[in-house]
Design a protein around this motif. Structure first.
Motif, short mmCIF file in Angstrom:
data_model
loop_
_atom_site.label_atom_id
_atom_site.label_comp_id
_atom_site.label_asym_id
_atom_site.label_seq_id
_atom_site.Cartn_x
_atom_site.Cartn_y
_atom_site.Cartn_z
N PRO A 12 0.81 -1.23 0.00
CA PRO A 12 0.00 0.00 0.00
C PRO A 12 0.83 1.27 0.00
O PRO A 12 0.32 2.34 -0.36
N LEU A 13 2.10 1.19 0.38
CA LEU A 13 2.96 2.37 0.33
C LEU A 13 3.11 2.89 -1.10
O LEU A 13 3.37 4.08 -1.30
N THR A 14 2.95 2.01 -2.10
CA THR A 14 3.08 2.44 -3.49
C THR A 14 1.94 3.34 -3.92
O THR A 14 2.04 4.01 -4.95
N ALA A 15 0.85 3.36 -3.16
CA ALA A 15 -0.30 4.20 -3.51
C ALA A 15 -0.19 5.60 -2.92
O ALA A 15 -1.00 6.47 -3.27
N TRP A 16 0.77 5.84 -2.06
CA TRP A 16 0.88 7.16 -1.45
C TRP A 16 1.13 8.27 -2.46
O TRP A 16 0.50 9.33 -2.37
N PRO A 17 2.04 8.09 -3.44
CA PRO A 17 2.26 9.20 -4.38
C PRO A 17 1.02 9.59 -5.16
O PRO A 17 0.79 10.78 -5.43
N VAL A 18 0.19 8.60 -5.52
CA VAL A 18 -0.98 8.92 -6.34
C VAL A 18 -2.06 9.61 -5.53
O VAL A 18 -2.91 10.32 -6.09
N ALA A 19 -2.06 9.43 -4.21
CA ALA A 19 -3.11 10.03 -3.38
C ALA A 19 -3.11 11.55 -3.51
O ALA A 19 -4.15 12.16 -3.80
N ARG A 20 -1.95 12.16 -3.32
CA ARG A 20 -1.88 13.63 -3.37
C ARG A 20 -1.99 14.13 -4.81
O ARG A 20 -2.68 15.13 -5.09
N LEU A 21 -1.31 13.46 -5.73
CA LEU A 21 -1.34 13.91 -7.12
C LEU A 21 -2.72 13.76 -7.74
O LEU A 21 -3.16 14.60 -8.52
N ALA A 22 -3.41 12.68 -7.41
CA ALA A 22 -4.74 12.46 -7.99
C ALA A 22 -5.73 13.52 -7.54
O ALA A 22 -6.54 14.01 -8.35
N GLU A 23 -5.68 13.88 -6.27
CA GLU A 23 -6.64 14.88 -5.79
C GLU A 23 -6.35 16.26 -6.35
O GLU A 23 -7.22 17.12 -6.37
#
Length: 308
Positions: A12-23
């Motif tokens: 799940p750490l691999t999803a951290w970058p997309v969280a901020r960029l996606a929003e």
């Protein structure tokens, strides 16, 4: 199984970058779907791996009801660091189940309490409560739910701002935003590494409703003013998606004062958000493959170790 059984716990750490960029870079609707699907998939994979580890750990406990052969060296060798990984997995899995149960119970309890409070009012899509406290929220339910708003908030908004308020809350109901929020809350309980995705989805569903309201009112500045006024005077609902409830209000206002976000089905690989999204997708895929491989491997090992 080897170390593959442990990968879904940390991927799940691999999803951290997309969280901020996606929003920030994706349309709120696309960001909400992307982050929710990724969070649910990663949470299911990590929970499955905890279950596999718990099976091996439970088999080592004295007096357990499992076959004695499941604690043989051949079975234990399938799990890395079996001497403590299996034992740690037992309380961890119980903590996951308890946390998810608490989230579900709280969600159902709040919905029932809110529905009971409106029991004496006419069955309409909008319920205006004679309450000086300013608040508004979307209450899911039958026939697409209801919008609940107090007179204390309505008196503080201009006519067009009221229209923006109702459009915002109806967007929550039409989009089923409470389901997205519930799913990411459960995912974050299953794996604490998914909490950034829960925070991001709490923001993107509000932005999604903001954009829907802007489309109805056809004036982004009016929606921005309504959000600002509501945030200054209202109190957010503790669980249900509410007007000016989770998500930084200044960022939402700034987004509305800018141009409408473009609608993209999937971001290009040659952008920052595209790289982050593909990284999260790859991490999710690896997590799913690791979980499936570990489950099949443990099944075969246990089947071979079980006497006929």
């Amino acid at each position: 199984m080897g170390v593959f059984v442990l990968l879904p716990l940390v991927l799940p750490l691999t999803a951290w970058p997309v969280a901020r960029l996606a929003e920030q870079r994706l349309h709120p609707r696309a960001a909400t779907w992307l982050l929710t699907v990724a969070a649910c998939a990663l949470a299911l994979c990590s929970t499955l791996c905890l279950t596999l580890l718990m099976v091996v750990g439970t088999a080592q406990l004295p007096g357990n009801p499992l076959p004695d052969a499941w604690s043989d060296d051949e079975v234990r060798e399938a799990v890395p660091y079996d001497e403590f990984a299996g034992e740690i997995a037992i309380p961890a899995l119980f903590a996951v189940l308890a946390g998810c149960s608490r989230v579900l119970w709280r969600h159902v309890r709040v919905r029932r309490r809110a529905a009971r409070s409106l029991g004496g009012l006419p069955r309409r899509t909008v319920a205006v409560l004679p309450d000086p406290e300013p608040y508004a929220y979307a209450l899911p339910g039958r026939n697409r739910g209801r919008v609940v708003v107090s007179t204390g908030l309505l008196t503080r908004l201009a006519a067009r701002e009221r229209r923006a308020l109702f459009a915002h809350e109806r967007a929550h109901l039409a989009g089923g935003h409470h389901r997205f929020l519930l799913l990411v809350q459960l995912a974050a309980r299953a794996n604490p590494f998914l909490r950034p995705l829960r925070t991001a989805v709490s923001y993107t569903v509000e932005r999604w409703a903001d954009e829907e309201a802007a489309g109805v009112v056809r004036d982004r500045q009016t929606v921005a003013r309504a959000i600002g006024k509501a945030a200054l005077v209202s109190r957010p609902h503790p669980v249900l998606a509410g007007f000016a409830a989770p998500g930084p209000v200044p960022r939402r206002v700034a987004a509305l004062l800018g141009p409408a976000p473009a609608v993209h089905v999937w971001p290009s690989l040659f952008t920052a958000v595209g790289v982050a999204a593909w990284t999260a997708a790859a991490g999710t895929m690896i997590s799913a493959l690791s979980s499936a491989s570990s489950a099949v491997t443990l099944f075969l090992v246990l089947k071979a170790a079980t006497p006929l």
